[in-house]
Design a protein around this motif. Structure first.
Motif, PDB file in Angstrom:
ATOM      1  N   PRO A  43       0.802  -1.237   0.000  1.00 35.66           N
ATOM      2  CA  PRO A  43       0.000   0.000   0.000  1.00 35.66           C
ATOM      3  C   PRO A  43       0.830   1.278   0.000  1.00 35.66           C
ATOM      4  CG  PRO A  43      -0.796  -1.563   1.635  1.00 35.66           C
ATOM      5  CD  PRO A  43       0.510  -2.094   1.145  1.00 35.66           C
ATOM      6  N   SER A  44       2.044   1.224   0.528  1.00 38.31           N
ATOM      7  CA  SER A  44       2.862   2.439   0.648  1.00 38.31           C
ATOM      8  C   SER A  44       3.324   2.984  -0.697  1.00 38.31           C
ATOM      9  CB  SER A  44       4.086   2.154   1.522  1.00 38.31           C
ATOM     10  OG  SER A  44       4.900   1.152   0.921  1.00 38.31           O
ATOM     11  N   VAL A  45       3.125   2.219  -1.791  1.00 40.73           N
ATOM     12  CA  VAL A  45       3.545   2.681  -3.119  1.00 40.73           C
ATOM     13  C   VAL A  45       2.833   3.970  -3.503  1.00 40.73           C
ATOM     14  CG1 VAL A  45       3.411   2.119  -5.588  1.00 40.73           C
ATOM     15  CG2 VAL A  45       4.249   0.417  -3.963  1.00 40.73           C
ATOM     16  N   ILE A  46       1.613   4.165  -3.018  1.00 39.10           N
ATOM     17  CA  ILE A  46       0.852   5.354  -3.409  1.00 39.10           C
ATOM     18  C   ILE A  46       1.409   6.632  -2.784  1.00 39.10           C
ATOM     19  CG2 ILE A  46      -1.283   4.110  -3.848  1.00 39.10           C
ATOM     20  CD1 ILE A  46      -2.243   4.822  -1.096  1.00 39.10           C
ATOM     21  N   VAL A  47       2.236   6.513  -1.749  1.00 37.14           N
ATOM     22  CA  VAL A  47       2.811   7.711  -1.126  1.00 37.14           C
ATOM     23  C   VAL A  47       3.760   8.429  -2.076  1.00 37.14           C
ATOM     24  CG1 VAL A  47       4.193   8.590   0.787  1.00 37.14           C
ATOM     25  CG2 VAL A  47       2.500   6.798   1.197  1.00 37.14           C
ATOM     26  N   ASN A 216       9.899   8.671   6.525  1.00 35.02           N
ATOM     27  CA  ASN A 216      10.736   7.476   6.546  1.00 35.02           C
ATOM     28  C   ASN A 216       9.840   6.248   6.542  1.00 35.02           C
ATOM     29  OD1 ASN A 216      13.371   8.826   6.898  1.00 35.02           O
ATOM     30  ND2 ASN A 216      12.516   9.445   8.866  1.00 35.02           N
ATOM     31  N   TYR A 217      10.279   5.232   5.812  1.00 36.98           N
ATOM     32  CA  TYR A 217       9.478   4.012   5.733  1.00 36.98           C
ATOM     33  C   TYR A 217      10.271   2.832   6.287  1.00 36.98           C
ATOM     34  CZ  TYR A 217       6.726   0.129   3.950  1.00 36.98           C
ATOM     35  OH  TYR A 217       5.982  -1.020   3.845  1.00 36.98           O
ATOM     36  N   ASP A 218       9.632   2.074   7.153  1.00 38.33           N
ATOM     37  CA  ASP A 218      10.240   0.902   7.752  1.00 38.33           C
ATOM     38  C   ASP A 218       9.320  -0.308   7.503  1.00 38.33           C
ATOM     39  OD1 ASP A 218      12.383  -0.129   9.795  1.00 38.33           O
ATOM     40  OD2 ASP A 218      10.465  -0.901  10.526  1.00 38.33           O
ATOM     41  N   LEU A 219       9.900  -1.428   7.121  1.00 48.05           N
ATOM     42  CA  LEU A 219       9.101  -2.600   6.783  1.00 48.05           C
ATOM     43  C   LEU A 219       8.243  -3.079   7.946  1.00 48.05           C
ATOM     44  CD1 LEU A 219      11.665  -4.668   4.662  1.00 48.05           C
ATOM     45  CD2 LEU A 219       9.655  -3.432   3.843  1.00 48.05           C
ATOM     46  N   GLN A 220       8.725  -2.879   9.157  1.00 53.02           N
ATOM     47  CA  GLN A 220       7.993  -3.353  10.328  1.00 53.02           C
ATOM     48  C   GLN A 220       7.025  -2.308  10.875  1.00 53.02           C
ATOM     49  OE1 GLN A 220      10.980  -4.600  13.106  1.00 53.02           O
ATOM     50  NE2 GLN A 220      11.396  -6.530  12.036  1.00 53.02           N
ATOM     51  N   ASN A 221       7.466  -1.059  10.897  1.00 50.38           N
ATOM     52  CA  ASN A 221       6.661  -0.008  11.532  1.00 50.38           C
ATOM     53  C   ASN A 221       5.855   0.837  10.554  1.00 50.38           C
ATOM     54  OD1 ASN A 221       7.748  -0.769  14.061  1.00 50.38           O
ATOM     55  ND2 ASN A 221       9.568   0.490  13.663  1.00 50.38           N
ATOM     56  N   GLY A 222       6.110   0.651   9.243  1.00 48.35           N
ATOM     57  CA  GLY A 222       5.380   1.440   8.259  1.00 48.35           C
ATOM     58  C   GLY A 222       5.954   2.841   8.108  1.00 48.35           C
ATOM     59  N   TRP A 223       5.080   3.773   7.720  1.00 47.54           N
ATOM     60  CA  TRP A 223       5.519   5.154   7.479  1.00 47.54           C
ATOM     61  C   TRP A 223       5.608   5.938   8.782  1.00 47.54           C
ATOM     62  CZ3 TRP A 223       7.549   7.035   3.162  1.00 47.54           C
ATOM     63  CH2 TRP A 223       7.321   6.347   1.970  1.00 47.54           C
ATOM     64  N   GLU A 224       6.679   6.698   8.872  1.00 53.29           N
ATOM     65  CA  GLU A 224       6.845   7.622  10.000  1.00 53.29           C
ATOM     66  C   GLU A 224       6.985   9.021   9.429  1.00 53.29           C
ATOM     67  OE1 GLU A 224       9.656   8.280  13.952  1.00 53.29           O
ATOM     68  OE2 GLU A 224      10.459   7.254  12.203  1.00 53.29           O
ATOM     69  N   ILE A 225       6.038   9.876   9.747  1.00 57.43           N
ATOM     70  CA  ILE A 225       6.020  11.238   9.207  1.00 57.43           C
ATOM     71  C   ILE A 225       6.218  12.229  10.349  1.00 57.43           C
ATOM     72  CG2 ILE A 225       4.687  12.977   7.975  1.00 57.43           C
ATOM     73  CD1 ILE A 225       3.681   9.406   7.582  1.00 57.43           C
ATOM     74  N   LYS A 226       7.245  13.045  10.215  1.00 59.04           N
ATOM     75  CA  LYS A 226       7.506  14.080  11.202  1.00 59.04           C
ATOM     76  C   LYS A 226       7.565  15.430  10.500  1.00 59.04           C
ATOM     77  CE  LYS A 226      10.158  11.162  14.405  1.00 59.04           C
ATOM     78  NZ  LYS A 226      11.461  10.981  15.099  1.00 59.04           N
ATOM     79  N   TYR A 227       7.051  16.451  11.162  1.00 60.23           N
ATOM     80  CA  TYR A 227       7.094  17.806  10.607  1.00 60.23           C
ATOM     81  C   TYR A 227       8.112  18.622  11.384  1.00 60.23           C
ATOM     82  CZ  TYR A 227       3.137  16.873   7.631  1.00 60.23           C
ATOM     83  OH  TYR A 227       2.317  16.355   6.660  1.00 60.23           O
ATOM     84  N   MET A 228       9.222  18.907  10.719  1.00 58.91           N
ATOM     85  CA  MET A 228      10.311  19.632  11.354  1.00 58.91           C
ATOM     86  C   MET A 228      10.080  21.142  11.223  1.00 58.91           C
ATOM     87  SD  MET A 228      13.480  17.367   9.888  1.00 58.91           S
ATOM     88  CE  MET A 228      13.012  17.772   8.191  1.00 58.91           C
ATOM     89  N   SER A 229      10.694  21.878  12.130  1.00 59.56           N
ATOM     90  CA  SER A 229      10.576  23.338  12.112  1.00 59.56           C
ATOM     91  C   SER A 229      11.374  23.912  10.944  1.00 59.56           C
ATOM     92  CB  SER A 229      11.088  23.927  13.433  1.00 59.56           C
ATOM     93  OG  SER A 229      10.280  23.521  14.508  1.00 59.56           O
ATOM     94  N   ALA A 230      10.773  24.859  10.261  1.00 58.40           N
ATOM     95  CA  ALA A 230      11.438  25.557   9.162  1.00 58.40           C
ATOM     96  C   ALA A 230      11.148  27.044   9.305  1.00 58.40           C
ATOM     97  CB  ALA A 230      10.941  25.044   7.821  1.00 58.40           C
ATOM     98  N   SER A 231      12.172  27.844   9.065  1.00 60.15           N
ATOM     99  CA  SER A 231      12.027  29.294   9.193  1.00 60.15           C
ATOM    100  C   SER A 231      11.433  29.873   7.913  1.00 60.15           C
ATOM    101  CB  SER A 231      13.386  29.941   9.476  1.00 60.15           C
ATOM    102  OG  SER A 231      13.267  31.346   9.564  1.00 60.15           O
TER     103      SER A 231
END
Length: 261
Positions: A43-47, A216-231
């Protein structure tokens, strides 16, 4: 107002073909990605499909405006139009802006679909994890702003190119002049930054927003999405806005000369 509405209808008609081509390409990409994800059971192919479509959206406005200008350049339509050049160009920008908004709304709906698939397969925990509303609005606003900026450069360089058509000595080398104009601006901008003509504090002043996604994508944990600070630098945005307005008025002035191409 009636004249502007008439111009908008005309420009939307001229843009219709390439916009339909874009929508077909978008639909095929979305549908193809979904079919592929089911075929390989991933399913992650659609990302990546969503990320790709978001990236190329920046060039939607410039492309359809350029195609419209090329059509009118070949038919010499604007030579016989009683409206001002500013109104003619504003109509094209407005029409392309409207189509860009519609397309980005469709992209947002696709983002909701992608998120629902990821949630369904347990690759992310919730909608807010992948598609937060605040960050999404800033993301689409930034995409739209960059697209408008590139569009104004396209209009400006197009008018420069065709303005040189009445000079026989440079007519065959107009493309080179356009490249020199674009290159000279970038060199000038780089020199301003390198020589620090303006105080550095002006460029460091801004607003910190969490709008830069890290995926980031991990086979065991799936997608990990983090929003970092940007100026978000305020002064450069103001300067680029002023530059965009200047480009618009210069392009209008060149078009006022009724240049034949």
């Amino acid at each position: 107002m009636d004249a502007l509405i008439g111009l908008l209808k005309k420009d939307l008609t001229l843009m219709r073909f390439w916009y339909i081509v874009w929508l077909v390409f978008t639909a095929l990409s979305m549908g193809g990605g979904y079919i592929l994800s089911n075929w390989i059971a991933e399913p992650s192919v659609i990302v990546p499909i969503f990320v790709m479509l978001a990236g190329i959206h920046i060039f939607l406005m410039p492309i359809i405006i350029l195609q419209t200008l090329r059509i009118e350049g070949k038919t010499q339509i604007w030579l016989y139009n009683p409206q001002s050049s500013q109104k003619l160009l504003f109509s094209k920008i407005s029409a392309a802006f409207l189509l860009q908004i519609i397309s980005q709304c469709l992209l947002s709906l696709y983002g909701v679909f992608v998120t629902s698939i990821l949630v369904k397969h347990g690759l992310i925990g919730s909608f807010r994890e992948f598609l937060p509303i605040k960050q999404g609005l800033f993301f689409h606003g930034g995409m739209l702003s960059i697209s408008i900026y590139i569009s104004l450069w396209v209009i400006f360089l197009w008018t420069v190119y065709h303005s040189l058509g009445k000079y026989p000595k440079v007519k065959n080398f107009r493309w080179l002049v356009v490249l020199l104009v674009w290159g000279s601006y970038n060199v000038f901008e780089a020199l301003l930054v390198k020589l620090q003509v303006l105080p550095q504090e002006l460029f460091t002043f801004g607003i910190n927003l969490q709008v830069a996604p890290s995926m980031n994508y991990d086979l065991q944990n799936g997608w990990e999405i983090k929003y970092m600070s940007a100026s978000l630098p305020i002064i450069p945005i103001i300067l680029y806005t002023i530059l965009t307005i200047i480009l618009f008025f210069i392009a209008s002035r060149l078009l006022d000369k009724k240049v034949e191409v």
